[in-house]
Design a protein around this motif. Structure first.
Motif, PDB file in Angstrom:
ATOM      1  N   ARG A 111      17.454 -15.569  -5.707  1.00  0.00           N
ATOM      2  CA  ARG A 111      17.430 -14.476  -4.746  1.00  0.00           C
ATOM      3  C   ARG A 111      16.155 -13.659  -4.950  1.00  0.00           C
ATOM      4  NH1 ARG A 111      20.332 -14.600  -0.693  1.00  0.00           N
ATOM      5  NH2 ARG A 111      20.436 -12.375  -0.577  1.00  0.00           N
ATOM      6  N   VAL A 112      15.535 -13.226  -3.851  1.00  0.00           N
ATOM      7  CA  VAL A 112      14.279 -12.480  -3.891  1.00  0.00           C
ATOM      8  C   VAL A 112      14.361 -11.318  -2.905  1.00  0.00           C
ATOM      9  CG1 VAL A 112      11.798 -12.594  -3.439  1.00  0.00           C
ATOM     10  CG2 VAL A 112      12.967 -14.559  -4.436  1.00  0.00           C
ATOM     11  N   THR A 113      13.850 -10.165  -3.317  1.00  0.00           N
ATOM     12  CA  THR A 113      13.693  -9.036  -2.411  1.00  0.00           C
ATOM     13  C   THR A 113      12.257  -8.558  -2.509  1.00  0.00           C
ATOM     14  OG1 THR A 113      15.997  -8.365  -2.747  1.00  0.00           O
ATOM     15  CG2 THR A 113      14.515  -6.736  -1.783  1.00  0.00           C
ATOM     16  N   VAL A 114      11.600  -8.442  -1.358  1.00  0.00           N
ATOM     17  CA  VAL A 114      10.230  -7.945  -1.291  1.00  0.00           C
ATOM     18  C   VAL A 114      10.268  -6.646  -0.505  1.00  0.00           C
ATOM     19  CG1 VAL A 114       7.904  -8.400  -0.436  1.00  0.00           C
ATOM     20  CG2 VAL A 114       9.296 -10.285  -1.336  1.00  0.00           C
ATOM     21  N   HIS A 115       9.716  -5.573  -1.092  1.00  0.00           N
ATOM     22  CA  HIS A 115       9.680  -4.276  -0.430  1.00  0.00           C
ATOM     23  C   HIS A 115       8.266  -4.033   0.090  1.00  0.00           C
ATOM     24  CE1 HIS A 115      13.596  -3.507  -2.169  1.00  0.00           C
ATOM     25  NE2 HIS A 115      13.098  -3.857  -3.345  1.00  0.00           N
ATOM     26  N   VAL A 116       8.141  -3.730   1.370  1.00  0.00           N
ATOM     27  CA  VAL A 116       6.844  -3.483   2.004  1.00  0.00           C
ATOM     28  C   VAL A 116       6.806  -2.028   2.437  1.00  0.00           C
ATOM     29  CG1 VAL A 116       5.288  -4.129   3.877  1.00  0.00           C
ATOM     30  CG2 VAL A 116       6.787  -5.865   2.824  1.00  0.00           C
ATOM     31  N   ASP A 117       5.892  -1.283   1.840  1.00  0.00           N
ATOM     32  CA  ASP A 117       5.730   0.135   2.165  1.00  0.00           C
ATOM     33  C   ASP A 117       4.574   0.241   3.143  1.00  0.00           C
ATOM     34  OD1 ASP A 117       5.103   2.856   2.224  1.00  0.00           O
ATOM     35  OD2 ASP A 117       5.532   3.137   0.106  1.00  0.00           O
ATOM     36  N   HIS A 118       4.840   0.652   4.378  1.00  0.00           N
ATOM     37  CA  HIS A 118       3.781   0.660   5.377  1.00  0.00           C
ATOM     38  C   HIS A 118       3.261   2.065   5.687  1.00  0.00           C
ATOM     39  CE1 HIS A 118       6.753   1.680   8.526  1.00  0.00           C
ATOM     40  NE2 HIS A 118       7.524   0.807   7.928  1.00  0.00           N
ATOM     41  N   ARG A 119       3.459   3.004   4.735  1.00  0.00           N
ATOM     42  CA  ARG A 119       2.822   4.315   4.892  1.00  0.00           C
ATOM     43  C   ARG A 119       1.325   4.165   4.637  1.00  0.00           C
ATOM     44  NH1 ARG A 119       6.560   7.434   0.692  1.00  0.00           N
ATOM     45  NH2 ARG A 119       6.344   5.404  -0.259  1.00  0.00           N
ATOM     46  N   PRO A 120       0.522   5.104   5.118  1.00  0.00           N
ATOM     47  CA  PRO A 120      -0.912   5.042   4.797  1.00  0.00           C
ATOM     48  C   PRO A 120      -1.117   4.956   3.286  1.00  0.00           C
ATOM     49  CG  PRO A 120      -0.492   6.741   6.429  1.00  0.00           C
ATOM     50  CD  PRO A 120       0.851   6.249   5.953  1.00  0.00           C
ATOM     51  N   PHE A 121      -1.993   4.052   2.853  1.00  0.00           N
ATOM     52  CA  PHE A 121      -2.142   3.761   1.428  1.00  0.00           C
ATOM     53  C   PHE A 121      -2.505   4.989   0.598  1.00  0.00           C
ATOM     54  CE2 PHE A 121      -3.765   1.085  -2.143  1.00  0.00           C
ATOM     55  CZ  PHE A 121      -2.576   0.425  -2.367  1.00  0.00           C
ATOM     56  N   GLU A 122      -3.332   5.864   1.100  1.00  0.00           N
ATOM     57  CA  GLU A 122      -3.720   7.051   0.336  1.00  0.00           C
ATOM     58  C   GLU A 122      -2.517   7.950   0.064  1.00  0.00           C
ATOM     59  OE1 GLU A 122      -5.404   9.496  -2.098  1.00  0.00           O
ATOM     60  OE2 GLU A 122      -6.336   7.645  -1.431  1.00  0.00           O
ATOM     61  N   ALA A 123      -1.617   8.078   1.025  1.00  0.00           N
ATOM     62  CA  ALA A 123      -0.405   8.885   0.810  1.00  0.00           C
ATOM     63  C   ALA A 123       0.440   8.291  -0.313  1.00  0.00           C
ATOM     64  CB  ALA A 123       0.408   8.970   2.094  1.00  0.00           C
ATOM     65  N   PHE A 124       0.506   6.978  -0.364  1.00  0.00           N
ATOM     66  CA  PHE A 124       1.245   6.302  -1.434  1.00  0.00           C
ATOM     67  C   PHE A 124       0.634   6.624  -2.796  1.00  0.00           C
ATOM     68  CE2 PHE A 124       1.242   2.684  -4.321  1.00  0.00           C
ATOM     69  CZ  PHE A 124       2.596   2.538  -4.563  1.00  0.00           C
ATOM     70  N   TRP A 125      -0.710   6.473  -2.916  1.00  0.00           N
ATOM     71  CA  TRP A 125      -1.358   6.713  -4.207  1.00  0.00           C
ATOM     72  C   TRP A 125      -1.241   8.164  -4.639  1.00  0.00           C
ATOM     73  CZ3 TRP A 125      -1.551   3.190  -7.392  1.00  0.00           C
ATOM     74  CH2 TRP A 125      -1.894   1.895  -7.062  1.00  0.00           C
ATOM     75  N   GLN A 126      -1.324   9.094  -3.696  1.00  0.00           N
ATOM     76  CA  GLN A 126      -1.179  10.512  -4.041  1.00  0.00           C
ATOM     77  C   GLN A 126       0.206  10.771  -4.625  1.00  0.00           C
ATOM     78  OE1 GLN A 126      -3.547  12.763  -4.097  1.00  0.00           O
ATOM     79  NE2 GLN A 126      -2.131  14.299  -4.891  1.00  0.00           N
ATOM     80  N   ALA A 127       1.245  10.252  -4.002  1.00  0.00           N
ATOM     81  CA  ALA A 127       2.609  10.413  -4.513  1.00  0.00           C
ATOM     82  C   ALA A 127       2.758   9.740  -5.877  1.00  0.00           C
ATOM     83  CB  ALA A 127       3.611   9.840  -3.516  1.00  0.00           C
ATOM     84  N   TRP A 128       2.110   8.596  -6.052  1.00  0.00           N
ATOM     85  CA  TRP A 128       2.156   7.867  -7.324  1.00  0.00           C
ATOM     86  C   TRP A 128       1.559   8.716  -8.440  1.00  0.00           C
ATOM     87  CZ3 TRP A 128       4.124   2.964  -8.286  1.00  0.00           C
ATOM     88  CH2 TRP A 128       3.793   2.391  -9.513  1.00  0.00           C
TER      89      TRP A 128
END
Length: 77
Positions: free
Chosen positions: A30-47
């Protein structure tokens, strides 16, 4: 990192994240792939704000990803 081919059984849309749930074609695991399609910079800032460590990145050597989503019962072209 080895290539992964999955047979997608379900697509779950959470709004900003889409999860692809299926089975690895080679191992039948079984495999689950999560795709986050928010703007990449917003992702890195939250990270960074969460204080997470720097992730490991891999070069996607000739990666091709195509996701055709059609209503249940229809075939993609």
């Amino acid at each position: 990192m080895q290539p992964l081919r999955i047979r997608v059984e379900r697509v779950i849309d959470f709004g900003t994240i889409v999860s692809l749930v299926g089975v690895d074609s080679e191992t039948q695991q079984r495999v689950t792939v999560h795709v986050d399609h928010r703007p990449f910079e917003a992702f890195w800032q939250a990270w960074r704000e969460a204080g997470f460590s720097q992730p490991i990145e891999y070069h996607a050597d000739r990666l091709t990803l195509r996701l055709d989503m059609v209503p249940d019962g229809e075939m993609a072209p």
